[in-house]
Enzyme design. Structure first.
Site, mmCIF file in Angstrom:
data_model
loop_
_atom_site.group_PDB
_atom_site.id
_atom_site.type_symbol
_atom_site.label_atom_id
_atom_site.label_comp_id
_atom_site.label_asym_id
_atom_site.label_seq_id
_atom_site.Cartn_x
_atom_site.Cartn_y
_atom_site.Cartn_z
ATOM 1 N N ASN A 1 -7.199 88.851 -65.912
ATOM 2 C CA ASN A 1 -5.720 88.595 -65.467
ATOM 3 C C ASN A 1 -4.606 88.240 -66.407
ATOM 4 O O ASN A 1 -3.561 88.579 -65.806
ATOM 5 C CB ASN A 1 -5.916 88.748 -64.085
ATOM 6 C CG ASN A 1 -6.515 87.433 -63.584
ATOM 7 O OD1 ASN A 1 -7.337 86.782 -64.103
ATOM 8 N ND2 ASN A 1 -4.997 86.792 -62.199
ATOM 9 N N LYS B 1 -16.717 84.161 -73.104
ATOM 10 C CA LYS B 1 -16.984 85.266 -72.987
ATOM 11 C C LYS B 1 -15.593 85.945 -71.912
ATOM 12 O O LYS B 1 -15.392 85.513 -70.715
ATOM 13 C CB LYS B 1 -18.096 85.583 -71.778
ATOM 14 C CG LYS B 1 -19.121 86.720 -72.481
ATOM 15 C CD LYS B 1 -18.568 87.934 -72.075
ATOM 16 C CE LYS B 1 -18.842 88.887 -70.119
ATOM 17 N NZ LYS B 1 -17.877 89.519 -70.131
ATOM 18 N N GLU C 1 -14.848 92.002 -70.701
ATOM 19 C CA GLU C 1 -15.164 93.170 -70.981
ATOM 20 C C GLU C 1 -13.481 94.167 -71.798
ATOM 21 O O GLU C 1 -13.631 94.033 -73.064
ATOM 22 C CB GLU C 1 -16.610 93.889 -70.157
ATOM 23 C CG GLU C 1 -16.815 94.875 -71.551
ATOM 24 C CD GLU C 1 -17.495 96.184 -70.651
ATOM 25 O OE1 GLU C 1 -17.664 95.531 -69.391
ATOM 26 O OE2 GLU C 1 -17.900 96.612 -71.041
ATOM 27 N N GLY D 1 -12.992 83.979 -61.988
ATOM 28 C CA GLY D 1 -13.826 85.849 -61.855
ATOM 29 C C GLY D 1 -13.973 85.477 -60.287
ATOM 30 O O GLY D 1 -13.234 85.034 -59.268
ATOM 31 N N GLY D 2 -14.873 86.718 -59.991
ATOM 32 C CA GLY D 2 -14.516 87.298 -58.598
ATOM 33 C C GLY D 2 -15.822 86.115 -58.065
ATOM 34 O O GLY D 2 -16.495 85.498 -58.114
ATOM 35 N N GLY E 1 -19.454 84.962 -58.943
ATOM 36 C CA GLY E 1 -19.597 83.117 -58.934
ATOM 37 C C GLY E 1 -20.668 83.011 -58.173
ATOM 38 O O GLY E 1 -21.289 81.633 -58.812
ATOM 39 N N CYS F 1 -4.928 85.839 -59.159
ATOM 40 C CA CYS F 1 -5.854 85.077 -57.330
ATOM 41 C C CYS F 1 -5.636 84.213 -56.323
ATOM 42 O O CYS F 1 -5.764 84.747 -55.278
ATOM 43 C CB CYS F 1 -6.683 84.012 -58.240
ATOM 44 S SG CYS F 1 -6.332 82.737 -59.577
ATOM 45 N N GLU G 1 -10.239 90.554 -50.919
ATOM 46 C CA GLU G 1 -9.630 90.343 -51.933
ATOM 47 C C GLU G 1 -8.818 91.560 -52.660
ATOM 48 O O GLU G 1 -9.801 92.488 -52.542
ATOM 49 C CB GLU G 1 -10.104 89.632 -52.673
ATOM 50 C CG GLU G 1 -9.311 89.490 -53.651
ATOM 51 C CD GLU G 1 -9.361 88.621 -54.886
ATOM 52 O OE1 GLU G 1 -10.954 88.360 -55.381
ATOM 53 O OE2 GLU G 1 -8.876 87.963 -55.801
ATOM 54 N N GLU H 1 -9.859 72.097 -62.607
ATOM 55 C CA GLU H 1 -9.560 72.655 -63.487
ATOM 56 C C GLU H 1 -8.054 71.620 -63.981
ATOM 57 O O GLU H 1 -6.932 71.389 -63.266
ATOM 58 C CB GLU H 1 -9.320 73.774 -64.207
ATOM 59 C CG GLU H 1 -10.547 74.418 -64.685
ATOM 60 C CD GLU H 1 -10.259 75.989 -64.992
ATOM 61 O OE1 GLU H 1 -9.434 76.427 -64.741
ATOM 62 O OE2 GLU H 1 -11.218 76.257 -65.924
HETATM 63 P P1 NAD Z 1 -15.227 89.006 -62.229
HETATM 64 O O1 NAD Z 1 -15.946 88.352 -61.569
HETATM 65 O O2 NAD Z 1 -16.054 90.957 -62.285
HETATM 66 O O3 NAD Z 1 -15.353 89.202 -63.855
HETATM 67 C C1 NAD Z 1 -15.246 87.426 -64.556
HETATM 68 C C2 NAD Z 1 -15.578 87.368 -65.827
HETATM 69 O O4 NAD Z 1 -17.026 87.681 -65.351
HETATM 70 C C3 NAD Z 1 -16.098 88.913 -66.901
HETATM 71 O O5 NAD Z 1 -15.998 88.256 -67.846
HETATM 72 C C4 NAD Z 1 -16.766 89.526 -66.324
HETATM 73 O O6 NAD Z 1 -18.162 89.983 -68.045
HETATM 74 C C5 NAD Z 1 -18.237 88.240 -66.325
HETATM 75 N N1 NAD Z 1 -18.745 88.541 -65.676
HETATM 76 C C6 NAD Z 1 -19.200 89.502 -64.810
HETATM 77 N N2 NAD Z 1 -20.795 89.497 -64.525
HETATM 78 C C7 NAD Z 1 -21.390 88.742 -64.995
HETATM 79 C C8 NAD Z 1 -22.569 88.022 -64.488
HETATM 80 N N3 NAD Z 1 -23.497 88.823 -64.279
HETATM 81 N N4 NAD Z 1 -22.411 86.519 -65.269
HETATM 82 C C9 NAD Z 1 -21.983 86.475 -65.803
HETATM 83 N N5 NAD Z 1 -20.520 86.742 -66.142
HETATM 84 C C10 NAD Z 1 -20.595 87.505 -65.752
HETATM 85 O O7 NAD Z 1 -13.768 89.163 -62.478
HETATM 86 P P2 NAD Z 1 -12.170 90.155 -62.489
HETATM 87 O O8 NAD Z 1 -12.630 91.560 -62.613
HETATM 88 O O9 NAD Z 1 -12.383 89.925 -64.251
HETATM 89 O O10 NAD Z 1 -11.479 89.192 -62.567
HETATM 90 C C11 NAD Z 1 -10.769 89.030 -61.147
HETATM 91 C C12 NAD Z 1 -11.182 87.901 -60.386
HETATM 92 O O11 NAD Z 1 -10.605 86.652 -60.761
HETATM 93 C C13 NAD Z 1 -10.944 88.052 -59.041
HETATM 94 O O12 NAD Z 1 -11.442 88.439 -58.119
HETATM 95 C C14 NAD Z 1 -9.111 87.056 -58.737
HETATM 96 O O13 NAD Z 1 -9.036 86.656 -58.161
HETATM 97 C C15 NAD Z 1 -10.703 86.026 -59.730
HETATM 98 N N6 NAD Z 1 -9.311 84.782 -60.253
HETATM 99 C C16 NAD Z 1 -9.239 83.784 -60.264
HETATM 100 C C17 NAD Z 1 -8.859 82.549 -60.150
HETATM 101 C C18 NAD Z 1 -9.044 81.209 -60.050
HETATM 102 O O14 NAD Z 1 -8.176 79.694 -60.526
HETATM 103 N N7 NAD Z 1 -9.122 80.812 -58.319
HETATM 104 C C19 NAD Z 1 -8.267 82.893 -61.613
HETATM 105 C C20 NAD Z 1 -8.184 84.071 -62.217
HETATM 106 C C21 NAD Z 1 -8.662 85.398 -62.213
#
Ligand code: NAD
Length: 496
Positions: free
Chosen positions: A158, A181, A184, A234-235, A239, A290, A391, A468
């Site tokens: 995002n 990483k 994608e 990420g999500g 996480g 987020c 979310e 962070e």
């Molecule tokens: P996602 O969790 O699908 O992916 C995030 C990253 O993790 C990507 O690079 C993805 O390829 C990688 N990933 C996916 N599966 C994995 C695995 N099994 N092992 C290791 N890495 C893996 O999230 P997204 O769809 O890219 O982003 C949206 C999400 O990110 C939302 O939930 C949003 O709230 C969150 N987000 C949080 C913050 C914050 O600072 N809290 C900031 C931005 C986005």
């Protein structure tokens, strides 16, 4: 035909252990979400590439040319990164726009913030003191901080350039190597950033950038024994999986996860500012943030009047071509993600919600070629409804009236998430009380979505763990070591 500088991304190669080359993963075609034209075809990494990058990183960070540099010397490399980002500001902003479809006004701000992040952590590094701790005998004690080694940085799509910088700058400043990483679907800007880091003097192997599948490359990164920390944004479900693997390895992790942030409007608020702030809080970045203020609580006495103004404001938002400075909302990231947003809106209506505006794809001006969705507001639902609890990560706001402060705080806190919140009121005592009672890592009062690199950021509850930003953000990538210096000429008592 592209409208960005494709030379920023060298011929589809990726950076693996100091070499620009093709990865072993399936090639990825990067698409502009506003019209589905092709940006570039990029090579991707597989688990074997990840292993090579990690081993190269492990060899590179200990080198005299990186961890062995004096803090001011390593800082000078990071200052140079900031300067180069600044020098290519417009090209990077256009690349980021093509990568994820954000309006150009937003991507310019993100690029500026990435430069500031490198400058800030360079300054932190060269001004950070070690501690001489109070002596309790004939010895001196001190605390020093060492790098951790290889850091796995995993980022979402995002706000790629800002998320990457928030991890790379402190991790590199601390003397580590990083294997990044990116998501994608948004590899372009991360690869451009890697070239800048190289040009600024980050030694070969210290930084690798591995676009590819999370379940393959991300997973390989998290599991590898030489990776000493994973910093993930990420999500929440991904996480949680990373935290499980980290627990087995006894590896520290920092997790910046999802949110469902409440915005609260009291009846004494400056309503012009509140309407504007609520719209910005949810609909900027098309709600793909987020910290999006996706649950709205409005005091019942002003509910109807406020909602009328809000809906009117949402209908006026300019949704369209991200290359135009006046655009407020660009497309969503992909067709698949838009379908997920649409399913949530349908679910809200099935649950008894009432659609106040939006709820459909906009037509005209070529928008049918991209993944656009109208700013959408629903009400008539309780906070326990699924669309108030899960979310959506899109331009969807659910509004609810409230009667008193106690029930408001209870409902606002009734969420598995705890990322952020907003309060609109002129009563500073009430703002203080409510801000302290909210279970979130950030609270904005009479503003929303302001960010400063000098202020720590973290999620509570299922929104994450670790911090962070802020001066101590750099310490998240270091390990502390205690030194005892004996000052007594006599032997230790036990020896007698
Ligand atoms: P996602 O969790 O699908 O992916 C995030 C990253 O993790 C990507 O690079 C993805 O390829 C990688 N990933 C996916 N599966 C994995 C695995 N099994 N092992 C290791 N890495 C893996 O999230 P997204 O769809 O890219 O982003 C949206 C999400 O990110 C939302 O939930 C949003 O709230 C969150 N987000 C949080 C913050 C914050 O600072 N809290 C900031 C931005 C986005």
């Amino acid at each position: 035909m592209t409208d960005f500088d494709s030379s920023l991304v060298p011929s589809g190669d990726i950076l693996i252990g100091g070499e620009w080359r093709q990865g072993r993963g399936a090639p990825y075609r990067s698409v502009y979400p506003a019209d589905q034209t092709i940006n570039a075809e990029i090579s991707t990494a597989d688990a074997e590439d990840a292993r090579e990058a990690i081993e190269a990183a492990d060899a590179a960070w200990r080198d005299a040319n990186w961890a062995g540099l004096k803090p001011h010397q390593r800082a000078s490399v990071l200052y140079r990164v900031a300067e180069l980002i600044g020098a290519r500001h417009e090209a990077l902003a256009q690349l980021q726009r093509r990568d994820n479809g954000k309006p150009i006004g937003e991507t310019r701000a993100l690029v500026a913030s990435a430069a500031n992040t490198f400058r800030y952590f360079a300054a932190c590094l060269e001004t950070l003191d070690e501690d001489l701790t109070p002596s309790r005998g004939d010895y001196l004690t001190m605390s020093v901080h060492e790098p951790l080694g290889v850091i796995g940085a995993i980022t979402p799509w995002n706000s790629p350039i800002a998320s990457d910088a928030q991890k790379l700058a402190p991790a590199l400043a601390a003397g580590n190597a990083v294997v990044l990483k990116p998501a994608e679907v948004t590899p372009l800007v991360s690869l451009a950033l890697a070239r800048i880091c190289e040009e600024a003097g980050v030694p070969k192997g210290v930084l690798s950038v591995l676009p590819g599948k999370g379940s393959v490359v991300g997973d390989a990164l998290v599991r590898h024994p030489l990776v000493k920390k994973v910093s993930f944004t990420g999500g929440t479900s991904v996480g949680r999986g990373i935290a499980r693997i980290a627990a087995e390895k006894l590896m520290p992790v920092s997790l910046e996860l999802g949110g469902k942030s409440p915005t609260i409007v009291f009846d004494d608020a400056d309503l012009d500012h509140a309407v504007n702030g609520v719209l910005y809080g949810i609909f900027s970045s098309s709600g793909e943030a987020c910290i999006a203020g996706s649950r709205l609580f409005v005091q019942r006495s002003i509910y109807r009047a406020f909602m009328e103004r809000l809906v009117e404001g949402a209908r006026r938002l300019r949704v369209g071509d991200p290359s135009r400075v006046e655009t407020q909302m660009g497309p969503l990231i992909s067709a698949q993600h838009r379908e997920s947003v649409e399913r949530y809106v349908a679910l809200g209506l099935q649950e008894g919600g009432r659609l106040l505006c939006g709820g459909e794809r906009p037509a005209g001006d070529g928008r049918e070629n991209g993944f656009f969705y109208q700013p959408t507001i629903l009400d008539g639902l309780a906070n326990s409804a699924r669309i108030c609890q899960e979310e959506i990560f899109g331009p969807v706001l659910v509004a609810m009236p409230f009667d008193d402060e106690a029930s408001l705080v209870q409902h606002a806190n009734d969420s598995v998430f705890g990322l952020a919140a907003g309060i609109w009121t002129r009563d500073y005592k009430r703002a203080w009380r409510v801000a302290r009672a909210l279970e979130t890592g950030t609270v904005w009062i009479n503003t929303y979505k302001l960010f400063s690199i000098s202020t720590p950021f973290s999620g509570w509850k299922e929104s994450g763990m670790g911090r962070e930003k802020g001066r101590l953000g750099i310490r998240e990538y270091m390990q502390q070591k205690s030194l005892y210096w004996g000052l007594n000429d006599a032997p230790l008592p036990w020896a007698n």
